[in-house]
Scaffold this motif. Structure first.
Motif, PDB file in Angstrom:
ATOM      1  N   ILE A  92      21.573-116.816 -56.708  1.00  0.00           N
ATOM      2  CA  ILE A  92      20.984-116.335 -55.449  1.00  0.00           C
ATOM      3  C   ILE A  92      21.991-116.466 -54.315  1.00  0.00           C
ATOM      4  CG2 ILE A  92      19.167-116.718 -53.738  1.00  0.00           C
ATOM      5  CD1 ILE A  92      17.441-117.859 -56.032  1.00  0.00           C
ATOM      6  N   ILE A  93      22.630-117.642 -54.217  1.00  0.00           N
ATOM      7  CA  ILE A  93      23.595-117.884 -53.136  1.00  0.00           C
ATOM      8  C   ILE A  93      24.787-116.946 -53.260  1.00  0.00           C
ATOM      9  CG2 ILE A  93      25.214-119.562 -52.182  1.00  0.00           C
ATOM     10  CD1 ILE A  93      23.207-121.751 -53.084  1.00  0.00           C
ATOM     11  N   SER A  94      25.375-116.874 -54.459  1.00  0.00           N
ATOM     12  CA  SER A  94      26.584-116.067 -54.631  1.00  0.00           C
ATOM     13  C   SER A  94      26.303-114.584 -54.425  1.00  0.00           C
ATOM     14  CB  SER A  94      27.195-116.315 -56.014  1.00  0.00           C
ATOM     15  OG  SER A  94      26.288-115.959 -57.043  1.00  0.00           O
ATOM     16  N   ALA A  95      25.112-114.127 -54.843  1.00  0.00           N
ATOM     17  CA  ALA A  95      24.758-112.726 -54.601  1.00  0.00           C
ATOM     18  C   ALA A  95      24.557-112.483 -53.112  1.00  0.00           C
ATOM     19  CB  ALA A  95      23.498-112.360 -55.377  1.00  0.00           C
ATOM     20  N   SER A  96      23.897-113.390 -52.422  1.00  0.00           N
ATOM     21  CA  SER A  96      23.646-113.212 -50.989  1.00  0.00           C
ATOM     22  C   SER A  96      24.941-113.196 -50.182  1.00  0.00           C
ATOM     23  CB  SER A  96      22.730-114.334 -50.481  1.00  0.00           C
ATOM     24  OG  SER A  96      21.488-114.317 -51.154  1.00  0.00           O
ATOM     25  N   LEU A  97      25.937-113.976 -50.621  1.00  0.00           N
ATOM     26  CA  LEU A  97      27.217-113.994 -49.905  1.00  0.00           C
ATOM     27  C   LEU A  97      27.900-112.629 -49.910  1.00  0.00           C
ATOM     28  CD1 LEU A  97      28.711-117.427 -51.064  1.00  0.00           C
ATOM     29  CD2 LEU A  97      27.929-116.822 -48.768  1.00  0.00           C
ATOM     30  N   LEU A  98      27.569-111.801 -50.889  1.00  0.00           N
ATOM     31  CA  LEU A  98      28.169-110.464 -50.959  1.00  0.00           C
ATOM     32  C   LEU A  98      27.737-109.585 -49.785  1.00  0.00           C
ATOM     33  CD1 LEU A  98      27.647-109.772 -54.782  1.00  0.00           C
ATOM     34  CD2 LEU A  98      29.728-110.596 -53.658  1.00  0.00           C
TER      35      LEU A  98
ATOM     36  N   ALA B 232      19.869-107.896 -56.353  1.00  0.00           N
ATOM     37  CA  ALA B 232      20.467-108.948 -57.187  1.00  0.00           C
ATOM     38  C   ALA B 232      19.954-110.322 -56.777  1.00  0.00           C
ATOM     39  CB  ALA B 232      21.987-108.897 -57.076  1.00  0.00           C
ATOM     40  N   ALA B 233      19.898-110.576 -55.478  1.00  0.00           N
ATOM     41  CA  ALA B 233      19.408-111.878 -55.006  1.00  0.00           C
ATOM     42  C   ALA B 233      17.929-112.052 -55.311  1.00  0.00           C
ATOM     43  CB  ALA B 233      19.669-112.014 -53.505  1.00  0.00           C
ATOM     44  N   LEU B 234      17.125-111.005 -55.078  1.00  0.00           N
ATOM     45  CA  LEU B 234      15.688-111.088 -55.353  1.00  0.00           C
ATOM     46  C   LEU B 234      15.410-111.230 -56.851  1.00  0.00           C
ATOM     47  CD1 LEU B 234      14.153-108.456 -52.888  1.00  0.00           C
ATOM     48  CD2 LEU B 234      13.920-110.950 -52.804  1.00  0.00           C
ATOM     49  N   GLY B 235      16.105-110.448 -57.657  1.00  0.00           N
ATOM     50  CA  GLY B 235      15.918-110.540 -59.103  1.00  0.00           C
ATOM     51  C   GLY B 235      16.257-111.929 -59.628  1.00  0.00           C
ATOM     52  N   SER B 236      17.340-112.515 -59.091  1.00  0.00           N
ATOM     53  CA  SER B 236      17.721-113.873 -59.497  1.00  0.00           C
ATOM     54  C   SER B 236      16.643-114.873 -59.098  1.00  0.00           C
ATOM     55  CB  SER B 236      19.054-114.249 -58.851  1.00  0.00           C
ATOM     56  OG  SER B 236      20.064-113.333 -59.193  1.00  0.00           O
TER      57      SER B 236
END
Length: 463
Positions: free
Chosen positions: A113-119, A217-221
């Protein structure tokens, strides 16, 4: 590399223990547990891990596309553009080790979640700030922030490694890596679409297209992934593996394979525009070809693993580096004779063989440490049950080496782009860079032969 601590197969077949999104009881080596619950949960986490990693690769390599939009109105020469593609490669390589360790510290789901959100940060800045008049330092900063996508591969591999039993790790990690690598080709197809439909006036749209994909990606995670409470970073594994000479040998070889793949992925479109300016007088013409190499290199990566299983990783890697040196020689010859068809054949060959080499070098790593730790294999290729302590030590060191080699290998992408930059600055052609690549691949196949294939009393068997 993060590992999961399996319970005994003889222990109670108790129900999966959940605390929120944390799983306390995870036993992938238990066949009953795996059949009833484990495989379904692991598959679900794999799917969303691949998607997040795929988007991460796309953001990481987005500047391979964005530089094609930077026409004369931006006032940036070819050397400056190669620097813009080298910067995210550098940041991504540096982040790979902390991203690997973050999975055990924060949990696989939480870190995804964190790594996807950083994108979102580089994508938002790219969507709104890249336009004529923007300062070059601002572009360098946005490119550097895109490097966060390069770390997603390391954390994704560490996470999926903890979910699967040993007999399925190769398949799961291969699918995970290949799906992520396809992000390089995907972003170039997005760039081609934008160039073909809207022209070069709106580079920010390329970044903007990825904003909803990142949110998904963040929501799916958050909704579908889990954390493993038994996943952990092996104590002192990173420290111990840095004292092992094979760590640095394999990292050098991985620079030649993955470093070439990601470096050429960043640079291919620019090189085409500069090397054959008369043919590719508009960015869209170059974009029609740039995705082919990364696409083929990503799809063929599992083939390298299969060949390594059948023929031996060192043999496949040796032949592969010979083929890469030959491919780079074809590119050099084509460049000197201004032959675009021959040039494309040579460059596509480099992508294909770098993909095969990615798979074969990855297969060499566990084989090296099984041999070093004295693990004996059964006729079916599995570790002898009596060698459990040695097998655990081999897995501990192999996991750490995969993390280190992944980081150093990604740095090869920086070296490729700096080689092109220096060659164009000094000679106004890429020929010097091609000569450097040929020499490096020759060094790699000599080292592979000398260390892993040369008949000698201390040679490691089965690598």
């Amino acid at each position: 590399m993060t590992t999961a601590v399996p319970g005994s197969i003889e222990q109670d077949r108790r129900s999966l223990t959940l605390r929120g999104r944390w799983i306390d009881d995870w036993r992938p080596e238990d066949p009953i547990f795996w059949e009833r619950r484990g495989s379904r949960i692991a598959r679900r986490n794999l799917i969303f891990s691949i998607y997040s990693e795929h988007i991460g690769f796309s953001i990481w390599t987005m500047w391979s596309v964005l530089v094609l939009f930077l026409g004369p109105q931006y006032g940036i020469d070819p050397a400056g553009k190669f620097l813009l593609t080298a910067v995210p490669a550098l940041v991504g390589s540096v982040l790979r080790i902390p991203y690997t360790l973050a999975v055990a510290r924060f949990g696989g789901r939480n870190w995804t979640i964190i790594s996807a959100s950083l994108l979102l940060i580089p994508s938002l800045l790219g969507a709104f700030l890249i336009r004529p008049g923007v300062s070059y330092p601002t572009l360098v900063l946005i490119a550097a922030l895109a490097g966060v996508g390069g770390g997603n591969f390391a954390s994704s591999m560490a996470n999926i490694n903890a979910y699967y039993p040993d007999r399925l790790k190769g398949w799961a990690l291969g699918i995970n890596a290949g799906g992520g690598n396809l992000g390089v080709a995907a972003v170039q197809l997005v760039g081609l679409f934008v160039l073909a439909v809207l022209g070069t006036a709106s580079p920010g749209i390329v970044a903007g297209i990825y904003l909803p994909a990142i949110v998904l990606a963040a929501l799916g995670s958050a909704l579908y992934m889990d954390n493993l409470s038994h996943a952990r970073n092996e104590k002192r594994a990173m420290r111990d593996v840095t004292r092992e000479p094979h760590t640095w040998i394999m990292s050098l070889l991985y620079i030649g394979t993955f470093g070439s793949f990601i470096g050429f992925g960043f640079a291919f479109g620019q090189v085409l525009q500069v090397q054959f300016a008369d043919t590719f007088d508009t960015p869209v013409k170059a974009a029609y070809l740039t995705f082919l190499g990364p696409l083929l290199g990503s799809l063929i990566r599992p083939v390298g693993g299969v060949l390594a299983d059948r023929l031996g990783g060192a043999r496949v890697t040796f032949v592969n580096f010979v083929a890469m040196a030959a491919g780079a020689s074809v590119v050099l010859l084509a460049s000197q004779h201004r032959s675009l068809p021959l040039y494309l054949v040579g460059f596509i060959a480099l992508f294909v063989f770098s993909g095969i080499g990615n798979g074969s070098t990855y297969k060499m790593i566990p084989a090296i440490f099984r041999a070093r730790c004295g693990v004996h294999l059964t006729a079916g290729g599995a570790a002898d049950p009596h060698d459990r302590t040695a097998e655990h030590e081999a897995r501990r060191l192999s996991g750490a080496l995969i993390g280190v080699a992944g980081a150093i290998g990604a740095f090869g992408g920086v070296l490729v782009n700096l080689a092109f930059r220096q060659s164009f600055l000094a000679y106004r052609t890429a020929d010097a860079a091609y000569i450097a690549f040929i020499a490096f691949y020759a060094l790699c196949f000599v080292i592979t032969w000398f260390v892993y294939l040369r008949p000698s009393p201390g040679r490691l068997e089965g690598v």
